[in-house]
Design a protein around this motif. Structure first.
Motif, mmCIF file in Angstrom:
data_model
loop_
_atom_site.group_PDB
_atom_site.id
_atom_site.type_symbol
_atom_site.label_atom_id
_atom_site.label_comp_id
_atom_site.label_asym_id
_atom_site.label_seq_id
_atom_site.Cartn_x
_atom_site.Cartn_y
_atom_site.Cartn_z
ATOM 1 N N ARG A 169 0.856 -1.192 0.000
ATOM 2 C CA ARG A 169 0.000 0.000 0.000
ATOM 3 C C ARG A 169 0.891 1.242 0.000
ATOM 4 N NH1 ARG A 169 -4.472 -0.502 4.596
ATOM 5 N NH2 ARG A 169 -5.455 1.121 3.331
ATOM 6 N N PHE A 288 -5.018 0.034 -8.069
ATOM 7 C CA PHE A 288 -4.610 0.028 -6.659
ATOM 8 C C PHE A 288 -5.460 1.007 -5.846
ATOM 9 C CE2 PHE A 288 -0.890 -2.557 -5.274
ATOM 10 C CZ PHE A 288 -1.006 -3.467 -6.309
ATOM 11 N N GLU A 292 -7.630 0.260 -2.433
ATOM 12 C CA GLU A 292 -7.724 1.116 -1.233
ATOM 13 C C GLU A 292 -9.178 1.311 -0.832
ATOM 14 O OE1 GLU A 292 -5.330 2.175 0.888
ATOM 15 O OE2 GLU A 292 -4.140 0.834 -0.367
#
Ligand code: NDP
Ligand code: PYC
Length: 337
Positions: A169, A288, A292
């Protein structure tokens, strides 16, 4: 009088290192193990923290782990690397294999690392984090000793067979889960026995096959998988892909090899890593961001993100150090003499 001891992280490392090195582990292996168990203690994973030093030294005295072996490599295929630990703990072999393994993942988009002939005592998140730090998605698993009964059975057959997964992350700690496929790790049950604490229901059965909350009875009987037949299927998968698939032992074979010495499991570990850049190219950022969104949705419901407790414990330990039971501290100090 207090029955605990507080140590800074460097003090915890030094204690572990001295116990390991003075008992015969080479500086390289003692360093790798001491770093690993200090990290476990730091992250509040007590079942794989400094307590493990006792088992590491026991394994050495039993002749079940090599003190100074150097790993060797086989480049099996563009996307497969094998590293032979030569009978030592998995950690030095993994460290030595990492640069080539990561290069293969970047090159092929996905690659597998098989660690063979290793003695394995450690938590798997420690093998996942160096990969998420490189922006990779990763999966790791390993069999252990035959302690866990398959769902519907009554005799130990599977290991506690952990599966760990990591997702990188941006700008924050990775998403990492790391779980035994048994209801709890064996180390957790051993810590309950040492602290004279009853187990939660559903962790194990006694020798007669009856459900038990007595740690010693469960250690002699059998542990249960998490989630019944589902954990059982995952445990079987780990036996297969980190056992026969990579030419290494099942948990039953590992326990037979142990010859009742109480040493750490011997066999293999399989690690698979994926490079999101190779899967997604220029679209990586967009997808991505969607990931999240998933984490945010989990948190909004009040669900705990796996790994979150560990990273919080890490911050706390870095500031305040770690606290060991006095009995454990004394046992490790005694090993240094
Ligand atoms: P736990 O059951 O404590 O935790 C398993 C995972 O679930 C962790 O990622 C944990 O995150 C997460 N988690 C726990 N509670 C919650 C919750 N309420 N909500 C959301 N997530 C949660 O661990 P285990 O006893 O199964 O395993 C402990 C360790 O033992 C592992 O590190 C494993 O690798 C190791 N092990 C090693 C073996 C070997 O052969 N080398 C064999 C078996 C186990 P968090 O970490 O943040 O708490
Ligand atoms: O806690 O189950 C466990 C375990 C086995 C090997 C290392 N840890």
């Amino acid at each position: 009088m207090t029955n605990t001891v507080n140590l800074t992280l460097p003090e915890a490392y030094q204690l572990a290192y001295r116990a390991l090195h003075s008992n015969g582990f080479s500086a390289r292996h003692a360093d790798a193990v001491a770093k690993n168990v200090t990290a476990g203690e730091r992250d509040g994973c007590h079942s794989h923290g400094l307590y493990r030093v006792l088992g590491c030294v026991r394994s050495l005295h039993a002749g079940k782990v090599m003190a100074d072996a150097e790993p060797t490599f086989t480049d099996s295929a563009p996307a497969i690397l094998r590293v032979d630990a030569q009978g030592a703990f998995s950690l030095v072999a993994y460290q030595a294999a990492l640069p080539t393994f990561i290069a293969k993942v970047h090159h092929c988009g996905i690659a597998a690392l098989a660690i063979n002939h290793c003695v394995h005592f450690s938590a798997l998140w420690a093998d996942i984090e160096p990969l998420t730090e490189q922006g990779l998605v990763a999966l790791a698993c390993t069999p252990s000793h035959a302690w866990v009964t398959p769902a519907g059975g009554s005799q130990p057959l599977f290991g506690t067979n952990p599966i760990a997964f990591g997702w990188p992350r941006q700008g924050q700690a990775p998403f990492v889960f790391d779980m035994a496929t048994s209801a709890a790790a064996r180390g957790e049950i051993e810590l309950h026995r040492r602290a004279n604490k009853p187990l939660p229901e559903g962790w194990g059965i006694d020798r007669q096959g009856k459900p038990s909350t007595d740690a010693a009875s469960v250690l002699q009987g059998a542990m249960l998988t998490f989630g019944g037949h589902k954990g059982s299927a995952l445990a079987a998968m780990v036996e297969l892909i980190a056992g026969p698939l990579i030419g290494d032992m099942t948990s039953k074979e590992s326990l037979a090899y142990d010859q009742s010495t109480g040493s750490s499991p011997y066999g293999g570990e399989l690690i698979i890593a994926m490079d999101p850049e190779r899967f997604l190219g220029a679209d990586k950022e967009e997808h991505f961001a969607r990931a999240e969104g998933l984490f945010n949705d989990m948190a909004e419901q009040g669900a705990r993100i796996p790994g979150g407790r560990r990273f919080k414990a890490r911050q706390h330990s870095e500031q305040f150090g770690v606290t060991l039971p006095l009995t454990l501290y004394k046992e490790i100090v005694a090993l240094c003499q």
